[in-house]
Design an enzyme around this catalytic site. Structure first.
Site, short mmCIF file in Angstrom:
data_model
loop_
_atom_site.label_atom_id
_atom_site.label_comp_id
_atom_site.label_asym_id
_atom_site.label_seq_id
_atom_site.Cartn_x
_atom_site.Cartn_y
_atom_site.Cartn_z
CB CYS A 125 -0.87 -0.07 1.22
SG CYS A 125 -1.46 1.66 1.81
CD GLU A 126 -0.10 5.32 -4.06
OE1 GLU A 126 0.54 5.01 -5.08
OE2 GLU A 126 -1.02 6.24 -4.20
CG HIS A 127 -2.44 5.60 0.94
ND1 HIS A 127 -3.68 5.02 0.16
CD2 HIS A 127 -2.25 6.61 0.13
CE1 HIS A 127 -3.71 5.80 -0.74
NE2 HIS A 127 -3.15 6.66 -1.06
CG HIS A 128 -0.96 2.89 5.66
ND1 HIS A 128 -2.29 2.79 4.95
CD2 HIS A 128 -1.51 3.89 6.65
CE1 HIS A 128 -3.20 3.73 5.49
NE2 HIS A 128 -2.67 4.28 6.54
CD GLN A 166 -7.71 -4.32 -4.71
OE1 GLN A 166 -7.59 -4.45 -3.31
NE2 GLN A 166 -8.86 -5.27 -5.09
CG HIS A 194 -5.88 -3.33 1.10
ND1 HIS A 194 -5.30 -2.18 0.22
CD2 HIS A 194 -6.57 -4.22 0.18
CE1 HIS A 194 -5.79 -2.31 -1.06
NE2 HIS A 194 -6.50 -3.32 -0.92
CB CYS A 196 -2.73 -0.51 5.75
SG CYS A 196 -3.72 -0.28 4.27
ZN LIG Z 1 -2.76 1.48 3.28
#
Ligand SMILES: [Zn+2]
Length: 233
Positions: A125-128, A166, A194, A196
């Site tokens: 995941c590019e956010h976490h 995704q 995910h 995250c």
């Molecule tokens: Zn994430």
């Protein structure tokens, strides 16, 4: 979904982003573009230079966390993480690692859909920066050319090995297949967990996310039903 429709949806999403803070964008798992956001100079450094830099920076993170980097178990970690980022889990950022695809003539005269299902992949995941673990199902109808089956798998792995969301992963695979196979008749379905969402945040261990890309004839109810019949467990 046709490519220009995806672009339109992406644009709509972009305009919707105006009212969100960076934090909200991350935790709501929205994304801002079809292309992975890369800097212009993303490939100025060599892979060796990148690994050295990441290693130094990662040891700093560990140091800030209070970890003793002289400990035998920890001292190799920054180098290991750097190597893993560049050579494995983020190797799909580098266009040089894009799989070389050879096409064959459809000498079998097979004109129905071909489905390659349960292609397992690991992404992040590019956010976490924690794992996304999933399965991709791909279908296409030959426009006269066919692709080696393992190449479908390799295309999934290439785009998975990036910091991802995704939705973008799904669209990137769909668009790539359309280009390579020279047809709109392509479908991609991705089911993923995910970490995250499961290991932190709301800590939901059972939910999965499903995303789809339907091009050409796969936008018809009959084809969608046919495809779903093949991929159900
Ligand atoms: Zn994430």
């Amino acid at each position: 979904m046709k490519q220009n429709e995806i672009m339109q949806n992406t644009l709509i999403e972009e305009s919707n982003l105006i009212d969100f803070t960076i934090d909200e964008i991350g935790d709501e798992h929205m994304f801002t573009s079809l292309e992975t956001p890369l800097k212009e100079d993303a490939f100025t450094l060599t892979n060796e230079e990148k690994k050295e830099k990441i290693s130094v920076l990662f040891s700093e993170i560990m140091d800030v966390l209070g970890l003793d980097l002289t400990d035998d178990s920890l001292k190799g970690t920054p180098d290991r993480v750097a190597k893993m980022y560049i050579e494995e889990i983020f190797s799909g950022l580098d266009p040089k690692n894009k799989p070389k695809i050879a096409l064959f003539n459809n000498t079998y005269k097979y004109h129905q859909m071909l489905v390659e299902k349960n292609i397992s992949f690991y992404s992040n995941c590019e956010h976490h920066f924690v794992p996304i673990i999933g399965k991709a199902h791909i279908a296409y109808i030959s426009s006269g050319k066919v692709i080696g089956l393992s190449k479908l798998n390799r295309i999934v792995q290439y785009y998975a090995k990036r910091p991802q969301v995704q939705e973008r992963l799904t669209n990137q695979i769909g668009k790539e297949l359309e280009n390579i196979l020279d047809t709109r008749d392509v479908a991609v379905i991705i089911e993923a967990k995910h970490l995250c969402v499961s290991s932190r945040g709301v800590k939901d261990d059972t939910s999965e996310t499903v995303t789809v890309y339907y091009g050409g004839v796969f936008n018809t109810e009959a084809k969608i039903r046919e495809l779903q019949g093949y991929i159900k467990d």
